[in-house]
Design an enzyme around this catalytic site. Structure first.
Site, mmCIF file in Angstrom:
data_model
loop_
_atom_site.group_PDB
_atom_site.id
_atom_site.type_symbol
_atom_site.label_atom_id
_atom_site.label_comp_id
_atom_site.label_asym_id
_atom_site.label_seq_id
_atom_site.Cartn_x
_atom_site.Cartn_y
_atom_site.Cartn_z
ATOM 1 N N LYS A 107 0.812 -1.212 0.000
ATOM 2 C CA LYS A 107 0.000 0.000 0.000
ATOM 3 C C LYS A 107 0.851 1.270 0.000
ATOM 4 O O LYS A 107 2.049 1.231 0.310
ATOM 5 C CB LYS A 107 -0.934 -0.019 1.206
ATOM 6 C CG LYS A 107 -1.996 -1.105 1.128
ATOM 7 C CD LYS A 107 -2.909 -1.042 2.336
ATOM 8 C CE LYS A 107 -4.050 -2.012 2.238
ATOM 9 N NZ LYS A 107 -4.966 -1.885 3.395
ATOM 10 N N PHE A 152 -15.651 1.640 6.167
ATOM 11 C CA PHE A 152 -14.270 1.983 5.825
ATOM 12 C C PHE A 152 -14.037 2.149 4.326
ATOM 13 O O PHE A 152 -12.948 2.539 3.907
ATOM 14 C CB PHE A 152 -13.302 0.915 6.359
ATOM 15 C CG PHE A 152 -13.565 -0.466 5.813
ATOM 16 C CD1 PHE A 152 -13.066 -0.861 4.575
ATOM 17 C CD2 PHE A 152 -14.331 -1.369 6.541
ATOM 18 C CE1 PHE A 152 -13.304 -2.124 4.077
ATOM 19 C CE2 PHE A 152 -14.576 -2.644 6.051
ATOM 20 C CZ PHE A 152 -14.072 -3.014 4.811
ATOM 21 N N ARG A 190 -0.997 -14.614 3.948
ATOM 22 C CA ARG A 190 -1.930 -14.090 4.950
ATOM 23 C C ARG A 190 -1.360 -14.253 6.355
ATOM 24 O O ARG A 190 -1.506 -13.377 7.201
ATOM 25 C CB ARG A 190 -3.284 -14.767 4.824
ATOM 26 C CG ARG A 190 -4.041 -14.342 3.559
ATOM 27 C CD ARG A 190 -5.348 -15.101 3.402
ATOM 28 N NE ARG A 190 -6.279 -14.807 4.472
ATOM 29 C CZ ARG A 190 -7.046 -13.715 4.548
ATOM 30 N NH1 ARG A 190 -6.968 -12.799 3.592
ATOM 31 N NH2 ARG A 190 -7.867 -13.528 5.537
ATOM 32 N N THR A 207 -5.479 -7.990 10.111
ATOM 33 C CA THR A 207 -5.707 -6.739 9.403
ATOM 34 C C THR A 207 -5.553 -5.533 10.334
ATOM 35 O O THR A 207 -4.973 -4.531 9.963
ATOM 36 C CB THR A 207 -7.120 -6.717 8.784
ATOM 37 O OG1 THR A 207 -7.233 -7.843 7.922
ATOM 38 C CG2 THR A 207 -7.366 -5.460 7.995
ATOM 39 N N ARG A 224 2.223 -6.500 9.379
ATOM 40 C CA ARG A 224 1.384 -5.381 9.794
ATOM 41 C C ARG A 224 1.757 -4.883 11.186
ATOM 42 O O ARG A 224 1.650 -3.693 11.468
ATOM 43 C CB ARG A 224 -0.079 -5.773 9.711
ATOM 44 C CG ARG A 224 -0.521 -5.869 8.256
ATOM 45 C CD ARG A 224 -1.956 -6.235 8.136
ATOM 46 N NE ARG A 224 -2.388 -6.113 6.750
ATOM 47 C CZ ARG A 224 -3.278 -6.908 6.191
ATOM 48 N NH1 ARG A 224 -3.814 -7.877 6.894
ATOM 49 N NH2 ARG A 224 -3.624 -6.731 4.939
ATOM 50 N N ASN A 262 -2.149 -0.225 6.695
ATOM 51 C CA ASN A 262 -1.621 -1.444 7.315
ATOM 52 C C ASN A 262 -0.658 -2.198 6.400
ATOM 53 O O ASN A 262 -0.525 -3.406 6.481
ATOM 54 C CB ASN A 262 -2.755 -2.336 7.801
ATOM 55 C CG ASN A 262 -3.662 -2.806 6.696
ATOM 56 O OD1 ASN A 262 -3.421 -2.535 5.516
ATOM 57 N ND2 ASN A 262 -4.707 -3.521 7.055
ATOM 58 N N HIS A 302 -2.231 -5.420 1.135
ATOM 59 C CA HIS A 302 -3.513 -6.051 0.792
ATOM 60 C C HIS A 302 -3.171 -7.436 0.280
ATOM 61 O O HIS A 302 -2.149 -7.631 -0.372
ATOM 62 C CB HIS A 302 -4.241 -5.279 -0.307
ATOM 63 C CG HIS A 302 -5.319 -6.080 -0.979
ATOM 64 N ND1 HIS A 302 -6.614 -6.081 -0.532
ATOM 65 C CD2 HIS A 302 -5.273 -6.939 -2.026
ATOM 66 C CE1 HIS A 302 -7.331 -6.909 -1.297
ATOM 67 N NE2 HIS A 302 -6.537 -7.431 -2.203
#
EC number: 2.7.4.6
Length: 163
Positions: free
Chosen positions: A37, A86, A114, A120, A134, A144, A147
């Site tokens: 991100k 969000f 993951r 998250t 994260r 965070n 994705h």
């Protein structure tokens, strides 16, 4: 989900001799999408640290691209979240700067990636996953760092956006 059969022609960045042995394995590889991100891309040291996490966990990098999404691109990508509290914040944030997109391959790519990122919510990551990406680099639930594809279905859709 999508699997990459080893007979397929792909552009793969190898991370040493271990990657070569993975490629020679007769097993199929699963693909997943990871987006780094704007909060992480804006900081070269964080971007490099996440890249090193990818390599040290023996992912094959099938494709890597720098993206700059318009608001409309983000709305399309996150359409499944439309109407959630969000959604607008996430769309604005993702359209606010460059993104680095990876298609990663591994025998269990979705679950492994993951696990490396989770959870998250950064606050939860501090307590539940102190070694996670994260926890290490996330600022907030929106900022965070990454994705990921959360299932075979979204992974197929997500990876198709980079073709």
């Amino acid at each position: 989900g999508l699997v990459l059969q080893l007979e397929d022609q792909v552009n793969v960045d190898l991370a040493g001799s271990e990657m070569t042995s993975i490629l020679r394995s007769p097993k199929a590889l699963q693909l997943t999408l990871s987006l780094i991100k704007p909060d992480a891309v804006a900081h070269p040291l964080i971007l490099e640290a996440v890249h090193q996490q990818i390599l040290s966990n023996k992912f094959l990098i099938v494709r890597m691209r720098e993206l700059l999404w318009r608001k409309e691109d983000c709305q399309k990508f996150y359409k499944e979240h439309e109407g959630r509290f969000f959604y607008q914040r996430l769309v604005e944030f993702m359209a606010g700067g460059p993104i680095r997109a990876y298609i990663l391959a591994h025998k269990d790519a979705i679950q492994l990636w993951r696990t490396l990122m989770r959870p998250t919510r950064v606050f939860r990551a501090c307590h539940m996953a102190p070694d996670s990406i994260r926890r290490s680099f996330g600022i907030s639930d929106t900022c965070n760092t990454t994705h990921d594809s959360d299932s075979g279905f979204s992974q197929q859709r997500d990876c198709s956006l980079l073709s």
